[in-house]
Enzyme design. Structure first.
Site, PDB file in Angstrom:
ATOM      1  N   HIS A  36       0.832  -1.087  -0.096  1.00 45.31           N
ATOM      2  CA  HIS A  36      -0.155   0.094   0.062  1.00 45.31           C
ATOM      3  C   HIS A  36       0.854   1.117  -0.133  1.00 45.31           C
ATOM      4  O   HIS A  36       2.167   1.225   0.246  1.00 45.31           O
ATOM      5  CB  HIS A  36      -0.803  -0.054   1.092  1.00 45.31           C
TER       6      HIS A  36
ATOM      7  N   ARG B  48      13.284  -5.633   2.927  1.00 43.31           N
ATOM      8  CA  ARG B  48      12.330  -6.389   3.776  1.00 43.31           C
ATOM      9  C   ARG B  48      11.190  -6.049   3.207  1.00 43.31           C
ATOM     10  O   ARG B  48      10.430  -4.918   2.939  1.00 43.31           O
ATOM     11  CB  ARG B  48      12.227  -5.742   5.246  1.00 43.31           C
TER      12      ARG B  48
ATOM     13  N   ASP C 163       7.390  -5.701   3.390  1.00 47.13           N
ATOM     14  CA  ASP C 163       6.842  -5.367   4.528  1.00 47.13           C
ATOM     15  C   ASP C 163       5.024  -5.877   3.862  1.00 47.13           C
ATOM     16  O   ASP C 163       4.734  -5.555   2.883  1.00 47.13           O
ATOM     17  CB  ASP C 163       6.615  -3.955   4.745  1.00 47.13           C
TER      18      ASP C 163
ATOM     19  N   GLU D 199       8.408 -10.545   5.258  1.00 46.91           N
ATOM     20  CA  GLU D 199       7.582 -10.431   6.465  1.00 46.91           C
ATOM     21  C   GLU D 199       6.271 -11.077   6.399  1.00 46.91           C
ATOM     22  O   GLU D 199       5.393 -10.501   5.617  1.00 46.91           O
ATOM     23  CB  GLU D 199       7.535  -9.040   7.022  1.00 46.91           C
TER      24      GLU D 199
ATOM     25  N   HIS E 265       9.130  -3.491  15.943  1.00 42.62           N
ATOM     26  CA  HIS E 265       8.316  -2.105  15.960  1.00 42.62           C
ATOM     27  C   HIS E 265       6.737  -2.528  15.963  1.00 42.62           C
ATOM     28  O   HIS E 265       6.004  -1.720  16.486  1.00 42.62           O
ATOM     29  CB  HIS E 265       8.210  -1.333  14.763  1.00 42.62           C
ATOM     30  N   ASP E 266       6.463  -3.895  15.862  1.00 48.57           N
ATOM     31  CA  ASP E 266       5.252  -4.438  15.841  1.00 48.57           C
ATOM     32  C   ASP E 266       5.009  -5.037  17.288  1.00 48.57           C
ATOM     33  O   ASP E 266       6.051  -4.937  18.130  1.00 48.57           O
ATOM     34  CB  ASP E 266       4.832  -5.346  14.885  1.00 48.57           C
TER      35      ASP E 266
ATOM     36  N   ASP F 260      -4.730  -5.214  15.868  1.00 42.59           N
ATOM     37  CA  ASP F 260      -4.247  -6.438  15.276  1.00 42.59           C
ATOM     38  C   ASP F 260      -4.863  -7.604  16.053  1.00 42.59           C
ATOM     39  O   ASP F 260      -4.740  -7.576  17.368  1.00 42.59           O
ATOM     40  CB  ASP F 260      -2.797  -6.688  15.366  1.00 42.59           C
TER      41      ASP F 260
ATOM     42  N   TYR G  63      -3.665 -10.601  15.901  1.00 44.60           N
ATOM     43  CA  TYR G  63      -2.639 -11.756  16.210  1.00 44.60           C
ATOM     44  C   TYR G  63      -1.435 -11.056  17.010  1.00 44.60           C
ATOM     45  O   TYR G  63      -0.530 -11.851  17.027  1.00 44.60           O
ATOM     46  CB  TYR G  63      -1.942 -12.209  14.827  1.00 44.60           C
ATOM     47  N   GLN G  64      -1.398  -9.942  17.533  1.00 39.91           N
ATOM     48  CA  GLN G  64      -0.209  -9.405  18.423  1.00 39.91           C
ATOM     49  C   GLN G  64      -0.662  -8.959  19.705  1.00 39.91           C
ATOM     50  O   GLN G  64      -1.838  -8.458  19.919  1.00 39.91           O
ATOM     51  CB  GLN G  64       0.445  -8.443  17.499  1.00 39.91           C
TER      52      GLN G  64
ATOM     53  N   ARG H  58       0.770   0.250  19.448  1.00 37.71           N
ATOM     54  CA  ARG H  58       2.145  -0.294  18.899  1.00 37.71           C
ATOM     55  C   ARG H  58       3.195   0.712  19.850  1.00 37.71           C
ATOM     56  O   ARG H  58       4.371   0.518  20.068  1.00 37.71           O
ATOM     57  CB  ARG H  58       2.436  -0.354  17.854  1.00 37.71           C
TER      58      ARG H  58
END
Length: 488
Positions: A90, A192, A194, A234, A291-292, A344, A346-347, A400
């Site tokens: 994006h 990376r 993303d 990632e 950073h996540d 999120d 899942y985090q 975050r």
């Protein structure tokens, strides 16, 4: 400094750790001299402080002038292996290209860059198809917008400020080529990818890590290699999918290691960790924090192929999440899920240090990270054993941000003197300098004991850990000084 193929790298935002690209380099050359072989420079593009801390670039080919110039980036790359993000999925809704589409719709020369629902489902989609789209966040991935006077459903995987690219369109592919060229010309040698797992949307599929996604990754990797860059993919997903992906790319993250180490240290049971160390890919970038947030989907049952078990059971994953909330004094709960924006599913948002809440446990986890095969990366907050930044979280409301502290030079100097940080620096330097880490690796131990052993000829270095007692010892041949063992 000399560079080693598996040398330890730093992950950092230039504005939050040094204040600028040049300021970050001065830290690496000064108080951190000899500590890192490389650096993952988190988004430094224009703007670095958008809706998602730089992961929503308005201009992905420009260095934000508040942070420096491409000359500053190239100077950093001349001293350290440099990784940067290619934000594949994006761009910002404020980008010049998308704003032109907002104004002119299909008449814009950039219209082909951006994805709408009808691009993927020209004949519409039924409930089953839409429910089958794999999502990183709750809800459907569409935002109603007016483009050239026409109401459309624009594909927005993450937030309405992040407009998904149409990578099946030549305009979308040309955009990525422009960015890749700018990065490699700036000295970036590791790219990376993303959020690449979500980048290719295909009707009738989950639109996550499909065969079409793999084909796209293969093509983009070839384009990066042609420009002299290695690629890191990632993806947060089931552990068997990560193992399969690793066989097709340069590098993947070992996202299973962080939650597995927390589970291991919470329970004193090393069985799941030893199993993962036996099957994990060696071509990994190893992290405990980034950073996540701290991922949990990477160790749980498969979210796509329902019924396929994970490294941990659903009950163990639940206990793991609750353990983070308990050890952080409930701070992580305030920063996770519906409690904070940038949701999120899942985090868990928490610093890794506060997820353990104990110097010895923290150092044991870092020792394991630094001993497993791959390229270790240490997040800047984790380097300083940072605590949850509740003030920043309260100010921004972004979950975050609890783990994205803005460090002053004085804070850095103070934290570098803390015993836990000094001992972590010793471990990092051991990993960078001991010749045994260029040799063969094996895992031993049973019960609560884990032993990680590296051997190269007459050189040997080992980590002996008891996860129930939260103790470890490093044994080393004389070529490098081993850090002192932990004690309780």
């Amino acid at each position: 400094m000399s560079r080693r193929r598996h040398g330890v790298q730093l992950i950092a935002y230039a504005d939050r750790f040094g204040g600028s690209v040049r300021g970050l380099r001065e830290l690496l050359d000064g108080p951190l001299a000899g500590t890192f072989d490389g650096v993952h420079l988190l988004p430094f593009f224009t703007p670095f402080d958008g809706a998602d801390a730089g992961f929503d670039p308005v201009d992905h080919t420009a260095v934000d002038p508040r942070l420096g110039t491409w000359a500053d980036v190239r100077e950093l790359a001349g001293r350290y292996t440099l990784m940067a993000d290619l934000i594949v999925n994006h761009v910002s809704a404020d980008s010049a290209e998308f704003q032109d589409v907002v104004a002119r719709g299909d008449a814009s020369e950039h219209a082909g860059m951006f994805l709408t629902m009808s691009d993927v489902y020209p004949d519409g989609a039924d409930e089953a198809e839409l429910a089958g789209i794999y999502r990183p966040r709750p809800g459907l991935p569409f935002t109603p917008m007016t483009l050239g006077g026409r109401r459309r459903l624009v594909w927005t995987t993450f937030t309405p400020q992040q407009i998904d690219l149409d990578l099946a369109d030549p305009a979308g592919q040309a955009y990525l080529d422009r960015v890749l060229t700018a990065l490699t010309a700036g000295g970036v040698s590791m790219v990376r990818l993303d959020a690449v797992g979500y980048a290719v949307k295909t009707a009738g599929t989950s639109s996550f890590m499909t065969p079409q996604t793999f084909a796209f990754i293969d093509d983009l990797t070839a384009r990066a290699r042609h420009r002299g860059a290695e690629v890191l993919v990632e993806i947060h997903s089931h552990f068997e999918r990560q193992v399969a992906i690793a066989g097709q790319v340069d590098r993947v993250y070992d996202f299973a290691l962080p939650p597995l180490l927390l589970h291991t240290l919470y329970t004193g049971d090393a069985a799941a960790l030893r199993h993962w160390l036996d099957v994990r890919p060696a071509n990994a970038v190893t992290v405990l924090d980034t950073h996540d947030g701290i991922g949990v989907v990477d160790v749980g049952p498969d979210q796509i192929d329902v019924g396929r078990p994970g490294l941990l059971t659903p009950e163990q994953v639940h206990d793991l999440v609750e353990g983070i909330h308990t050890r952080s004094g409930g701070q992580s709960r305030q920063a996770t899920g519906w409690a904070a924006s940038n949701v999120d599913i899942y985090q868990v948002n928490c610093t890794y240090y506060d997820a353990l809440g104990d110097d010895d446990a923290y150092l044991l986890a870092r020792a394991v990270q630094l001993f497993v095969p791959g390229v270790p990366q240490i997040y800047y907050v984790g380097l300083l054993a940072g605590r949850n930044d509740m003030e920043l979280l309260a100010r921004t409301g972004v979950g975050r941000d609890i783990n994205r502290h803005h460090y002053t030079r004085e804070e850095i100097e103070t934290d570098l003197g803390r015993p836990v940080v000094r001992r972590l620096l010793e471990l990092i330097r051991l990993r960078n300098t001991h010749p045994a880490f260029d040799g063969s690796f094996r895992v031993a131990g049973e019960g609560s004991a884990v032993e990680l052993i590296w051997e190269a000829g007459e050189h040997r270095v080992s980590l002996e850990a008891d996860v129930a007692a939260v103790r470890f010892r490093v044994r080393s041949t004389p070529e490098a000084n081993a850090p002192s063992p932990s004690s309780r």
